[in-house]
Design an enzyme around this catalytic site. Structure first.
Site, PDB file in Angstrom:
ATOM      1  NE  ARG A 287      56.879  49.121   0.805  1.00  0.00           N
ATOM      2  CZ  ARG A 287      57.083  49.957   1.817  1.00  0.00           C
ATOM      3  NH1 ARG A 287      58.103  49.764   2.644  1.00  0.00           N
ATOM      4  NH2 ARG A 287      56.285  50.992   2.007  1.00  0.00           N
ATOM      5  NE  ARG A 302      63.542  43.862   5.934  1.00  0.00           N
ATOM      6  CZ  ARG A 302      63.702  45.174   6.076  1.00  0.00           C
ATOM      7  NH1 ARG A 302      63.302  45.979   5.100  1.00  0.00           N
ATOM      8  NH2 ARG A 302      64.251  45.689   7.149  1.00  0.00           N
ATOM      9  CD  GLU A 374      60.253  51.986   9.491  1.00  0.00           C
ATOM     10  OE1 GLU A 374      59.443  52.384   8.636  1.00  0.00           O
ATOM     11  OE2 GLU A 374      61.401  51.576   9.217  1.00  0.00           O
ATOM     12  CB  SER A 377      58.503  56.261   7.929  1.00  0.00           C
ATOM     13  OG  SER A 377      59.590  55.498   8.365  1.00  0.00           O
ATOM     14  NE  ARG A 415      57.716  46.126   9.759  1.00  0.00           N
ATOM     15  CZ  ARG A 415      58.929  46.585   9.529  1.00  0.00           C
ATOM     16  NH1 ARG A 415      59.420  47.566  10.284  1.00  0.00           N
ATOM     17  NH2 ARG A 415      59.670  46.096   8.553  1.00  0.00           N
TER      18      ARG A 415
END
Length: 451
Positions: A287, A302, A374, A377, A415
């Site tokens: 990303r 991130r 987070e 999701s 994560r």
């Protein structure tokens, strides 16, 4: 993509529901396009009918030995107009398609109202954060202290937002992915798949990444694409002597395994008895993190490249919300086995992703930040992606119907590694290996700095 009939039949209602996200639908533009489409489509149908009648008259005249020169001339003029009108109709339909492609999904009735993450609703918690009797470190200090997490070398190799892991930490990262795959395939009934990491534009459009989020993607040029026949015909009609040169074609690096896995059923009709299809896939993800500059710049939270184990379900519409609860529970199982404290929150309408009708975020406790962050999701997209992909099944009456698609991270590997490091840290800077992972680590119980 939304069903265009929803906009045609209840434009005001759709506009109101989208405003909750918030998204401002340009109803006037839609109505103008629709009005133009109706006029052109009506004229197209009239000309098609006239063409058929003319062909019949010419046939009858020929059978009687009559001169058909005038009729042929009239038919030629009608066909010329028909071709022009049909091309105009294609252009309008393409504009309507482009209009629909940037409209987000409608929130499900159970989605909480709200505009930001502050309005998300906590559903449940599991586990109690550990109380430490020493100064807690975050994963960056822990990893660098172990001599196994190296951001400086990763920056030299690639640039910022990359990491280099070595030794026991690299093995722990691999162990986490293997553990997740084993749980989901052996206990939860998922079929493991290995997919390409580079996909075409059609796959990105199918799951909603294109056209709206192109700036978030990494793309790789791989050849040229000739103009379509429609484009060539438009140029010829406009009297232009030179035709546009071939366009650059691109592969896209996947931002999540959701893209290649969900596209397995693109342009397919799945037999009802095969549903639900349940897939699990471990991939790197890429990303650009456009728009996130200045956020989470420290450490592994991130990054441009990271690993995930992704769950995807292709399911019958009436079972999709039960499937969402099940899939979310499967992701939670990993955190429970690792004995990591977490909570589940229902995202409000304003915080949901573009394609989602309803999303649960799973947030793991990170002692180094004294916060829940987070780690997964889990979303139900209903028929939003399926309509883009034309992914269907045959219902009990044998009629093709759009499937519903679900997906969720189970889990984001990097994560999860961060959470293990911070929750299992010891006062001497070593990190205990969770019991669930020790078999994957050759029986190792603790990761410590060598030498």
């Amino acid at each position: 993509m939304l069903d265009i009939q929803l906009l045609r039949n209840d434009l005001e209602g759709v506009t109101s529901r989208l405003a909750a996200r918030p998204f401002q639908l340009d109803g006037a533009e839609f109505q103008a396009l629709e009005q133009e489409r109706k006029l052109v489509q009506t004229r197209t149908q009239e000309l098609q009918s006239a063409r058929n009648n003319m062909a019949k008259r010419i046939g009858q005249a020929k059978s009687k030995g009559e001169d058909v020169t005038a009729l042929m001339s009239e038919a030629g003029e009608a066909n010329s107009e028909l071709q022009s009108v049909e091309a105009k109709l294609q252009q309008i339909q393409a504009k309507l398609q482009d209009f629909l492609l940037v409209i987000p999904n409608l929130p499900h009735a159970t989605v909480p109202p709200g505009r930001s993450a502050d309005d998300n609703v906590e559903v449940r918690r599991h586990g109690t954060p550990r109380q430490f009797d020493f100064q807690v470190k975050d994963h960056v200090d822990l990893g660098e202290g172990l001599g196994m997490l190296d951001f400086a070398t990763a920056t030299k190799i690639s640039g910022s937002r990359f990491s280099l892991m070595t030794g026991g930490l690299a093995r722990l990262h691999r162990a986490l992915a293997q553990f997740m795959l084993d749980v989901h395939t052996r206990e939860h009934g998922y079929t493991e798949v290995y997919t390409p990491y580079l996909v075409n534009a059609a796959s990105m459009r199918g799951t909603g990444q294109l056209p709206k989020f192109e700036e978030d993607l990494f793309r790789v040029p791989f050849g040229l694409e000739e103009p379509t026949q429609i484009e060539v015909e438009e140029v010829v009609r406009e009297g232009v002597t030179s035709i546009a040169p071939p366009r650059q074609k691109y592969f896209y690096l996947i931002p999540t395994a959701e893209v290649p896995v969900t596209n397995i059923v693109r342009d397919e009709i799945v037999p009802l008895e095969l549903l639900p299809l349940k897939f699990v896939c471990h991939t790197p993800c890429f990303r650009s993190e456009a728009g996130s500059y200045g956020k989470d710049t420290r450490g592994m939270i991130r990054q441009h490249q990271f690993d995930k184990v992704e769950l995807v379900q292709i399911i019958a519409p009436e079972k999709s919300y039960g499937g969402l609860e099940q899939l979310t529970g499967h992701a939670e199982t990993i955190l429970q086995r690792l004995e990591l404290p977490y909570r589940v929150v229902a995202l409000c309408a304003g915080d949901m992703g573009f394609s989602s009708a309803k999303t649960y975020d799973i947030e793991v406790w990170l002692p180094g930040q004294s916060a829940f962050r987070e780690i997964s999701s889990c979303s139900n997209f209903e028929a939003f992606q399926a309509r883009r992909m034309q992914a269907r099944f045959r219902n009990e009456k044998g009629k093709p119907e759009l499937v519903h698609t679900l997906n969720g991270s189970a889990l984001a590997v990097g994560r999860t590694l961060v959470a293990v490091l911070e929750n299992y840290q010891n006062a001497d800077g070593s990190v205990s290996v969770p019991a669930a992972l020790q078999a994957y680590m050759g029986g190792l119980e603790r990761i410590a700095r060598s030498g």
